[in-house]
Design a protein around this motif. Structure first.
Motif, PDB file in Angstrom:
ATOM      1  N   GLY A   8       0.812  -1.224   0.000  1.00 51.79           N
ATOM      2  CA  GLY A   8       0.000   0.000   0.000  1.00 51.79           C
ATOM      3  C   GLY A   8       0.838   1.263   0.000  1.00 51.79           C
ATOM      4  N   LEU A   9       1.878   1.300   0.832  1.00 48.91           N
ATOM      5  CA  LEU A   9       2.728   2.492   0.874  1.00 48.91           C
ATOM      6  C   LEU A   9       3.460   2.697  -0.444  1.00 48.91           C
ATOM      7  CD1 LEU A   9       4.325   2.370   4.448  1.00 48.91           C
ATOM      8  CD2 LEU A   9       2.477   3.849   3.629  1.00 48.91           C
ATOM      9  N   GLY A  10       3.904   1.606  -1.050  1.00 47.97           N
ATOM     10  CA  GLY A  10       4.572   1.719  -2.342  1.00 47.97           C
ATOM     11  C   GLY A  10       3.649   2.279  -3.406  1.00 47.97           C
ATOM     12  N   ALA A  11       2.401   1.830  -3.399  1.00 50.09           N
ATOM     13  CA  ALA A  11       1.422   2.377  -4.351  1.00 50.09           C
ATOM     14  C   ALA A  11       1.227   3.866  -4.103  1.00 50.09           C
ATOM     15  CB  ALA A  11       0.098   1.624  -4.229  1.00 50.09           C
ATOM     16  N   TRP A  12       1.137   4.244  -2.830  1.00 49.60           N
ATOM     17  CA  TRP A  12       0.988   5.668  -2.495  1.00 49.60           C
ATOM     18  C   TRP A  12       2.204   6.455  -2.993  1.00 49.60           C
ATOM     19  CZ3 TRP A  12      -2.083   9.477  -1.479  1.00 49.60           C
ATOM     20  CH2 TRP A  12      -1.541  10.668  -1.019  1.00 49.60           C
ATOM     21  N   GLN A  13       3.389   5.946  -2.723  1.00 54.46           N
ATOM     22  CA  GLN A  13       4.601   6.657  -3.115  1.00 54.46           C
ATOM     23  C   GLN A  13       4.689   6.816  -4.636  1.00 54.46           C
ATOM     24  OE1 GLN A  13       5.501   8.205  -0.408  1.00 54.46           O
ATOM     25  NE2 GLN A  13       7.641   7.600  -0.391  1.00 54.46           N
ATOM     26  N   PHE A  33       2.093   6.559  -6.956  1.00 52.94           N
ATOM     27  CA  PHE A  33       0.964   7.148  -7.673  1.00 52.94           C
ATOM     28  C   PHE A  33       0.264   8.297  -6.958  1.00 52.94           C
ATOM     29  CE2 PHE A  33       1.102   2.538  -8.712  1.00 52.94           C
ATOM     30  CZ  PHE A  33       1.631   2.670  -9.989  1.00 52.94           C
ATOM     31  N   GLY A  34       0.498   8.461  -5.657  1.00 52.92           N
ATOM     32  CA  GLY A  34      -0.266   9.464  -4.932  1.00 52.92           C
ATOM     33  C   GLY A  34       0.526  10.565  -4.272  1.00 52.92           C
ATOM     34  N   SER A  35       1.803  10.356  -4.051  1.00 55.74           N
ATOM     35  CA  SER A  35       2.544  11.345  -3.272  1.00 55.74           C
ATOM     36  C   SER A  35       3.237  12.360  -4.155  1.00 55.74           C
ATOM     37  CB  SER A  35       3.577  10.657  -2.379  1.00 55.74           C
ATOM     38  OG  SER A  35       4.723  10.301  -3.107  1.00 55.74           O
ATOM     39  N   ALA A  36       3.452  13.535  -3.566  1.00 58.69           N
ATOM     40  CA  ALA A  36       4.247  14.556  -4.233  1.00 58.69           C
ATOM     41  C   ALA A  36       5.713  14.163  -4.058  1.00 58.69           C
ATOM     42  CB  ALA A  36       3.970  15.927  -3.612  1.00 58.69           C
ATOM     43  N   LYS A  37       6.396  13.966  -5.163  1.00 54.77           N
ATOM     44  CA  LYS A  37       7.771  13.476  -5.114  1.00 54.77           C
ATOM     45  C   LYS A  37       8.725  14.537  -4.573  1.00 54.77           C
ATOM     46  CE  LYS A  37       6.080   9.909  -7.203  1.00 54.77           C
ATOM     47  NZ  LYS A  37       4.673  10.072  -6.978  1.00 54.77           N
ATOM     48  N   GLY A  38       9.695  14.089  -3.807  1.00 52.34           N
ATOM     49  CA  GLY A  38      10.739  14.981  -3.312  1.00 52.34           C
ATOM     50  C   GLY A  38      10.396  15.732  -2.039  1.00 52.34           C
ATOM     51  N   THR A  39       9.173  15.623  -1.573  1.00 50.11           N
ATOM     52  CA  THR A  39       8.788  16.350  -0.359  1.00 50.11           C
ATOM     53  C   THR A  39       9.346  15.633   0.869  1.00 50.11           C
ATOM     54  OG1 THR A  39       6.731  15.110  -0.097  1.00 50.11           O
ATOM     55  CG2 THR A  39       6.624  17.150  -1.400  1.00 50.11           C
ATOM     56  N   PRO A  40       9.439  16.346   1.979  1.00 52.66           N
ATOM     57  CA  PRO A  40       9.861  15.674   3.212  1.00 52.66           C
ATOM     58  C   PRO A  40       8.939  14.497   3.568  1.00 52.66           C
ATOM     59  CG  PRO A  40      10.029  18.048   3.478  1.00 52.66           C
ATOM     60  CD  PRO A  40       9.335  17.805   2.159  1.00 52.66           C
ATOM     61  N   ALA A  41       7.643  14.631   3.330  1.00 57.81           N
ATOM     62  CA  ALA A  41       6.713  13.539   3.620  1.00 57.81           C
ATOM     63  C   ALA A  41       7.023  12.328   2.740  1.00 57.81           C
ATOM     64  CB  ALA A  41       5.268  13.986   3.428  1.00 57.81           C
ATOM     65  N   HIS A  42       7.296  12.550   1.456  1.00 58.98           N
ATOM     66  CA  HIS A  42       7.648  11.450   0.554  1.00 58.98           C
ATOM     67  C   HIS A  42       8.907  10.742   1.054  1.00 58.98           C
ATOM     68  CE1 HIS A  42       8.039   9.321  -3.320  1.00 58.98           C
ATOM     69  NE2 HIS A  42       9.331   9.592  -3.238  1.00 58.98           N
ATOM     70  N   LEU A  99      10.077  10.667   4.202  1.00 59.09           N
ATOM     71  CA  LEU A  99       9.808   9.973   5.463  1.00 59.09           C
ATOM     72  C   LEU A  99       9.023   8.681   5.224  1.00 59.09           C
ATOM     73  CD1 LEU A  99       9.979   9.873   8.536  1.00 59.09           C
ATOM     74  CD2 LEU A  99       7.907  11.261   8.625  1.00 59.09           C
ATOM     75  N   ILE A 100       7.975   8.766   4.433  1.00 55.33           N
ATOM     76  CA  ILE A 100       7.190   7.571   4.111  1.00 55.33           C
ATOM     77  C   ILE A 100       8.062   6.576   3.350  1.00 55.33           C
ATOM     78  CG2 ILE A 100       5.207   6.699   2.793  1.00 55.33           C
ATOM     79  CD1 ILE A 100       3.889   9.501   3.436  1.00 55.33           C
ATOM     80  N   GLY A 101       8.935   7.076   2.491  1.00 55.39           N
ATOM     81  CA  GLY A 101       9.862   6.208   1.766  1.00 55.39           C
ATOM     82  C   GLY A 101      10.804   5.467   2.699  1.00 55.39           C
ATOM     83  N   ARG A 102      11.250   6.116   3.759  1.00 49.35           N
ATOM     84  CA  ARG A 102      12.122   5.439   4.726  1.00 49.35           C
ATOM     85  C   ARG A 102      11.379   4.297   5.424  1.00 49.35           C
ATOM     86  NH1 ARG A 102      13.741  11.084   5.802  1.00 49.35           N
ATOM     87  NH2 ARG A 102      15.810  11.325   4.866  1.00 49.35           N
ATOM     88  N   VAL A 103      10.118   4.539   5.743  1.00 49.33           N
ATOM     89  CA  VAL A 103       9.306   3.473   6.346  1.00 49.33           C
ATOM     90  C   VAL A 103       9.166   2.331   5.350  1.00 49.33           C
ATOM     91  CG1 VAL A 103       7.007   2.866   7.236  1.00 49.33           C
ATOM     92  CG2 VAL A 103       8.074   5.054   7.890  1.00 49.33           C
ATOM     93  N   TRP A 104       8.896   2.669   4.100  1.00 46.03           N
ATOM     94  CA  TRP A 104       8.736   1.657   3.057  1.00 46.03           C
ATOM     95  C   TRP A 104      10.019   0.845   2.879  1.00 46.03           C
ATOM     96  CZ3 TRP A 104      10.876   0.822  -1.847  1.00 46.03           C
ATOM     97  CH2 TRP A 104      10.204  -0.117  -2.637  1.00 46.03           C
ATOM     98  N   VAL A 105      11.165   1.511   2.861  1.00 46.44           N
ATOM     99  CA  VAL A 105      12.447   0.809   2.723  1.00 46.44           C
ATOM    100  C   VAL A 105      12.635  -0.167   3.885  1.00 46.44           C
ATOM    101  CG1 VAL A 105      14.967   1.117   2.888  1.00 46.44           C
ATOM    102  CG2 VAL A 105      13.629   2.494   1.287  1.00 46.44           C
ATOM    103  N   GLY A 106      12.346   0.279   5.107  1.00 40.93           N
ATOM    104  CA  GLY A 106      12.465  -0.609   6.266  1.00 40.93           C
ATOM    105  C   GLY A 106      11.561  -1.823   6.146  1.00 40.93           C
ATOM    106  N   LEU A 107      10.332  -1.597   5.719  1.00 40.55           N
ATOM    107  CA  LEU A 107       9.396  -2.712   5.540  1.00 40.55           C
ATOM    108  C   LEU A 107       9.881  -3.671   4.458  1.00 40.55           C
ATOM    109  CD1 LEU A 107       6.005  -0.773   5.739  1.00 40.55           C
ATOM    110  CD2 LEU A 107       6.838  -2.468   7.392  1.00 40.55           C
ATOM    111  N   MET A 108      10.330  -3.132   3.347  1.00 42.61           N
ATOM    112  CA  MET A 108      10.796  -3.977   2.245  1.00 42.61           C
ATOM    113  C   MET A 108      11.996  -4.818   2.661  1.00 42.61           C
ATOM    114  SD  MET A 108       8.877  -3.747  -0.445  1.00 42.61           S
ATOM    115  CE  MET A 108       9.881  -4.217  -1.847  1.00 42.61           C
ATOM    116  N   LEU A 109      12.933  -4.207   3.378  1.00 44.49           N
ATOM    117  CA  LEU A 109      14.100  -4.966   3.823  1.00 44.49           C
ATOM    118  C   LEU A 109      13.699  -6.029   4.839  1.00 44.49           C
ATOM    119  CD1 LEU A 109      16.791  -2.146   3.976  1.00 44.49           C
ATOM    120  CD2 LEU A 109      16.536  -3.939   2.235  1.00 44.49           C
TER     121      LEU A 109
END
Length: 171
Positions: A18-23, A25-34, A36-46
């Motif tokens: 779900g987070l990957g889909a958000w990142q 297709f739904g998130s504004a790229k390059g923002t601090p929120a993108h 931060l959410i990307g860091r969570v996604w990386v942790g989950l993926m690993l």
């Protein structure tokens, strides 16, 4: 039989889906929120990739072809993270998109075979499966909301005084 490892692996994979889909297709790229959410996604993926090495239900006692996907995931997520840190947007996007597509493929494989744990859970405990699905969706939404609350702001390098607001979309 569901074990804590298998349950946490499946839950992390579904939230990452779900987070990957958000990142993507739904998130504004390059923002601090993108980021931060990307860091969570990386942790989950690993976590999903590494935890898979202790799950050998397809070929009891040995690795399966899905474990190759885990190795590829560890490499591509790491390369995507390094590319982001270096500002290499195209390499970052390619590695992260490829990793998410691999996760999608693993998801299809996990739910398409009736004897696997997820389809059996849905068939034998539909209320439990619905509750788990709701928890996954709520967790995903909570991470996205938390990302926007904890890391609001303009994209990296954006001019706050610019007349036109940035779109936040990277091609």
């Amino acid at each position: 039989m569901w074990t804590p490892l298998l349950a946490s692996h499946a839950a992390a994979a579904l939230v990452a889906l779900g987070l990957g889909a958000w990142q993507l297709f739904g998130s504004a790229k390059g923002t601090p929120a993108h980021r931060l959410i990307g860091r969570v996604w990386v942790g989950l993926m690993l976590f999903v990739a590494i935890s898979s090495f202790w799950i050998t239900e397809i070929r009891p006692g040995s690795f399966s072809a899905l474990h190759v996907l885990s190795i590829v995931t560890i490499v591509t997520v790491t390369l995507g993270l390094v590319a982001a840190v270096r500002g290499q947007v195209l390499a970052h996007r390619g590695n992260m998109t490829g990793s998410w597509l691999g996760l999608m493929g693993a998801f299809v494989f996990a739910v398409a075979i009736p004897s696997r744990h997820v389809p059996q859970f849905v068939l034998t405990e539909p209320l439990g499966a619905a509750t788990a699905a709701a928890a996954i969706v709520l967790t995903t939404v909570a991470v996205v909301i938390a990302g926007h609350l904890l890391a609001p702001g303009l994209p990296r390098g954006a001019d706050p005084d610019a007349a036109e607001a940035p779109t936040g979309r990277a091609g």
